[in-house]
Design an enzyme around this catalytic site. Structure first.
Site, PDB file in Angstrom:
ATOM      1  N   GLU A  10      31.428 -15.394  20.352  1.00 45.22           N
ATOM      2  CA  GLU A  10      30.816 -14.906  19.132  1.00 45.22           C
ATOM      3  C   GLU A  10      31.842 -14.334  18.145  1.00 45.22           C
ATOM      4  OE1 GLU A  10      27.179 -15.101  21.596  1.00 45.22           O
ATOM      5  OE2 GLU A  10      29.198 -13.942  21.650  1.00 45.22           O
ATOM      6  N   HIS A 115      24.639  -8.693  18.968  1.00 47.29           N
ATOM      7  CA  HIS A 115      23.628  -8.554  19.798  1.00 47.29           C
ATOM      8  C   HIS A 115      23.936  -7.912  21.006  1.00 47.29           C
ATOM      9  CE1 HIS A 115      25.688 -12.217  21.264  1.00 47.29           C
ATOM     10  NE2 HIS A 115      25.394 -11.806  22.679  1.00 47.29           N
ATOM     11  N   GLU A 134      27.968  -4.635  24.413  1.00 50.52           N
ATOM     12  CA  GLU A 134      29.087  -5.041  25.472  1.00 50.52           C
ATOM     13  C   GLU A 134      30.174  -4.657  25.327  1.00 50.52           C
ATOM     14  OE1 GLU A 134      28.612  -9.607  25.059  1.00 50.52           O
ATOM     15  OE2 GLU A 134      26.677  -9.089  24.466  1.00 50.52           O
TER      16      GLU A 134
END
Length: 279
Positions: A10, A115, A134
């Site tokens: 991403e 996300h 993350e």
């Protein structure tokens, strides 16, 4: 010098939409080539700094995005799933530094494709009470293994998130978020030159010349708030997992074991849900 690359998608140069990063998306095939170009720039920087061993872990989605033939020939690729250590599969104390390529900010942050691991299935994560995604979980786990994170690339929101965790990590913003699905993009050539130069400089610095000592294995608490109460209820069947409300579960342990346990939680959640990650 052995360098470990964890490569997400991403935060890659030029990518802004689910169609860029999901198999079957209109621009996915282009996206995976852009992904390879970013990691190849980082590999060139590592080689310039004297790296003699390079491990690349495809850490996005089903982890089959990087085409082996598109990767720099100096690198060994870890591809596919399921991996016990997920985004950090193959990281060992023998590595001298971690480079995170193409990372994104956590759920709820104003970043491109933000996300935490499973799209909207995971609403929030906390490590010892601190909001984490993350980036933070990878940093904490690598530190527990004894390997410093040296560089992170992604959008400006991801870079800011990394700076909050460890201001000594070099960051490269390849795009500037204008929303979750829009960004002001750096020209691809400029972005990749910046990646290569940042990696070369960071890995040449004394701090990453050798592995740091692993942090003491002190117990931590990992908590996850799920969108679905059924996921949380099912996870209570795993010994050591408790709930704080109908959608939030937690467990105590030491990293990296807690990171592996979280991977089990995600596999359970995936078996119970069937929703695309960016809707």
């Amino acid at each position: 010098m052995r360098i470990y690359f964890s490569v997400d998608m991403e935060g890659v140069t030029g990518l802004v939409d689910a169609d860029d990063v999901q198999p079957g998306g209109r621009d996915y095939e282009r996206g995976r080539l852009m992904m390879a170009e970013d990691v190849n720039a980082a590999i060139r920087g590592a080689i310039a700094a004297g790296a003699t061993g390079i491990t690349v872990n495809d850490a996005h989605g089903r982890m089959r995005n990087l085409l082996p033939e598109s990767l720099h020939p100096a690198a060994r690729l870890i591809r596919g799933r399921t991996k016990q250590m997920g985004m950090l599969e193959g990281l060992t104390p023998e590595h001298d530094a971690v480079v995170c390529v193409g990372y994104h900010s956590r759920a709820g942050a104003p970043g491109v494709l933000s996300h935490s691991f499973m799209g909207h299935e995971i609403e929030d994560i906390w490590l010892d009470g601190r909001p984490v995604g993350e980036i933070g979980l990878a940093h904490a786990t690598a530190a527990a293994i004894g390997v410093p994170v040296a560089v992170l690339t992604g959008d400006d929101s991801a870079c800011a998130e990394m700076a909050e965790w460890d201001g000594s990590v070099a960051t490269v913003a390849v795009k500037y978020a204008h929303g979750r699905f829009a960004a002001d993009l750096r020209p691809a050539g400029e972005a990749r030159t910046a990646i290569e130069e940042a990696v070369a400089a960071a890995l040449s610095a004394p701090r990453t010349a050798q592995s740091v000592a692993a942090e003491p294995a002190e117990p931590s608490t990992l908590a996850v708030r799920w969108q679905s109460a059924s996921v949380a209820a099912t996870l209570l069947g795993i010994p050591g997992v408790t709930s704080t409300d109908t959608r939030t579960v937690q467990a105590q342990g030491t990293l990296p074991g807690l990171y592996r346990l979280f991977g089990v939680w995600m596999r359970v959640a995936a078996s119970l849900t069937d929703q695309p990650p960016y809707c």
